[in-house]
Design a protein around this motif. Structure first.
Motif, mmCIF file in Angstrom:
data_model
loop_
_atom_site.group_PDB
_atom_site.id
_atom_site.type_symbol
_atom_site.label_atom_id
_atom_site.label_comp_id
_atom_site.label_asym_id
_atom_site.label_seq_id
_atom_site.Cartn_x
_atom_site.Cartn_y
_atom_site.Cartn_z
ATOM 1 N N ALA A 90 0.825 -1.217 0.000
ATOM 2 C CA ALA A 90 0.000 0.000 0.000
ATOM 3 C C ALA A 90 0.856 1.263 0.000
ATOM 4 N N GLN A 91 1.947 1.265 0.756
ATOM 5 C CA GLN A 91 2.790 2.457 0.821
ATOM 6 C C GLN A 91 3.360 2.814 -0.544
ATOM 7 N N ARG A 92 3.940 1.835 -1.217
ATOM 8 C CA ARG A 92 4.535 2.103 -2.516
ATOM 9 C C ARG A 92 3.465 2.408 -3.567
ATOM 10 N N GLU A 93 2.301 1.768 -3.470
ATOM 11 C CA GLU A 93 1.247 2.024 -4.454
ATOM 12 C C GLU A 93 0.743 3.455 -4.370
ATOM 13 N N ALA A 94 0.831 4.057 -3.204
ATOM 14 C CA ALA A 94 0.448 5.462 -3.072
ATOM 15 C C ALA A 94 1.462 6.380 -3.751
ATOM 16 N N GLU A 95 2.667 5.875 -3.959
ATOM 17 C CA GLU A 95 3.754 6.695 -4.502
ATOM 18 C C GLU A 95 4.066 6.397 -5.967
ATOM 19 N N ASN A 148 7.478 -7.441 3.861
ATOM 20 C CA ASN A 148 6.175 -8.093 3.829
ATOM 21 C C ASN A 148 5.258 -7.216 4.670
ATOM 22 N N THR A 149 4.027 -7.033 4.227
ATOM 23 C CA THR A 149 3.141 -6.075 4.891
ATOM 24 C C THR A 149 2.957 -6.403 6.375
ATOM 25 N N THR A 150 2.652 -7.651 6.694
ATOM 26 C CA THR A 150 2.455 -8.029 8.104
ATOM 27 C C THR A 150 3.746 -7.857 8.886
ATOM 28 N N PHE A 151 4.852 -8.296 8.312
ATOM 29 C CA PHE A 151 6.150 -8.166 8.976
ATOM 30 C C PHE A 151 6.490 -6.694 9.215
ATOM 31 N N ASP A 152 6.308 -5.857 8.204
ATOM 32 C CA ASP A 152 6.687 -4.448 8.333
ATOM 33 C C ASP A 152 5.809 -3.696 9.334
#
Length: 258
Positions: A90-95, A148-152
């Motif tokens: 999600a973070q990168r998709e916003a950018e 990984n989203t959960t890991f991060d």
């Protein structure tokens, strides 16, 4: 002046040397063998997949290797058409605008041989519970990497940043961290090619966390990126249909050995 009919026929029969102008794009990347590397065949698996896919549709790609933080900055500003290879989240998709996917490798936590560290739960069933079961251990990660989203998002983990995967694996081998998050093929390449890791006794904690796809993260500030993205996506689909990507994986040593 009107051309004679004979001359007109002659001119029409000559070969045309005019060709459609090809789109030139520049992508920022990093040394991340065997996916990308200046000394690797074709600059690595990911570079070769992207270059081949884009060339199929008239897009010529060049790769500039640099520290990952700088690559991301240039991509965000539109100074390059994008960055690669990247995991989708999600973070990168916003950018960035993401390309079609192509296969990567298994990712997970590496530990030293003989260390009594194991997941209490299969991470494929409940990753959060699996991570909580190893949360007392220090985990090495690479600065500015998406893992990984959960890991991060797991703020209960004791994470320690390093400049790259080589440094992390050396820290693991020497007991400065207990676990390291890393791609399997990256770890295997480094264990074989980094002189400081050739005697390291480390292994991936089983099972892997996931096997995420790789992407080009195209800059939202680049007109060239907007033009190249759909063309390259068509090329990715063609390579998948042909089996070319599977052959490239094998050529670069990214396929499991039976």
């Amino acid at each position: 002046m009107r051309l004679s009919s004979a001359l007109a026929v002659l001119l029409l029969s000559l070969p045309s040397f005019a060709t459609a102008e090809r789109l030139q794009v520049r992508l920022a990347t990093l040394e991340w063998p065997p996916y990308v590397g200046a000394s690797l065949t074709g600059q690595g698996y990911a570079a070769q997949v992207i270059r081949t896919a884009c060339e199929r549709r008239g897009v010529d790609v060049t790769f500039d290797l640099m520290p990952w933080a700088r690559a991301l900055m240039l991509g965000l500003r539109g100074d390059v058409a994008g960055v690669m290879p990247e995991y989708r989240n999600a973070q990168r998709e916003a950018e960035f605008a993401f390309s079609a996917p192509f296969p990567g490798g298994p990712v997970g936590l590496y530990k030293r041989h003989g260390d009594a560290i194991a997941y209490a739960v299969d991470p494929g069933r409940d990753l959060d519970a699996a991570l909580r079961s190893v949360a007392r251990h220090r985990i090495g990660i690479v600065r500015d990497y998406i893992n990984n989203t959960t890991f991060d998002r797991a703020d209960y983990l004791d994470r320690e940043e390093a400049a790259n995967d080589s440094v992390n694996l050396r820290k693991l081998a020497h007991g400065r961290v207990d676990l390291v998050f890393v791609d399997r093929w990256v770890a295997e390449y480094l264990l074989q090619n980094d002189p400081l890791l050739r005697d390291a006794k480390i292994e991936m904690l089983q099972p892997p966390i996931e096997e995420p796809a790789l992407h080009v993260a195209w800059s939202r500030q680049s007109e060239a990126a907007a033009a190249a993205r759909p063309l390259c996506d068509e090329g990715f689909a063609e390579l998948q249909r042909e089996g070319t990507i599977d052959r490239l994986r094998e050529r670069h040593g990214l396929a499991p050995k039976n």
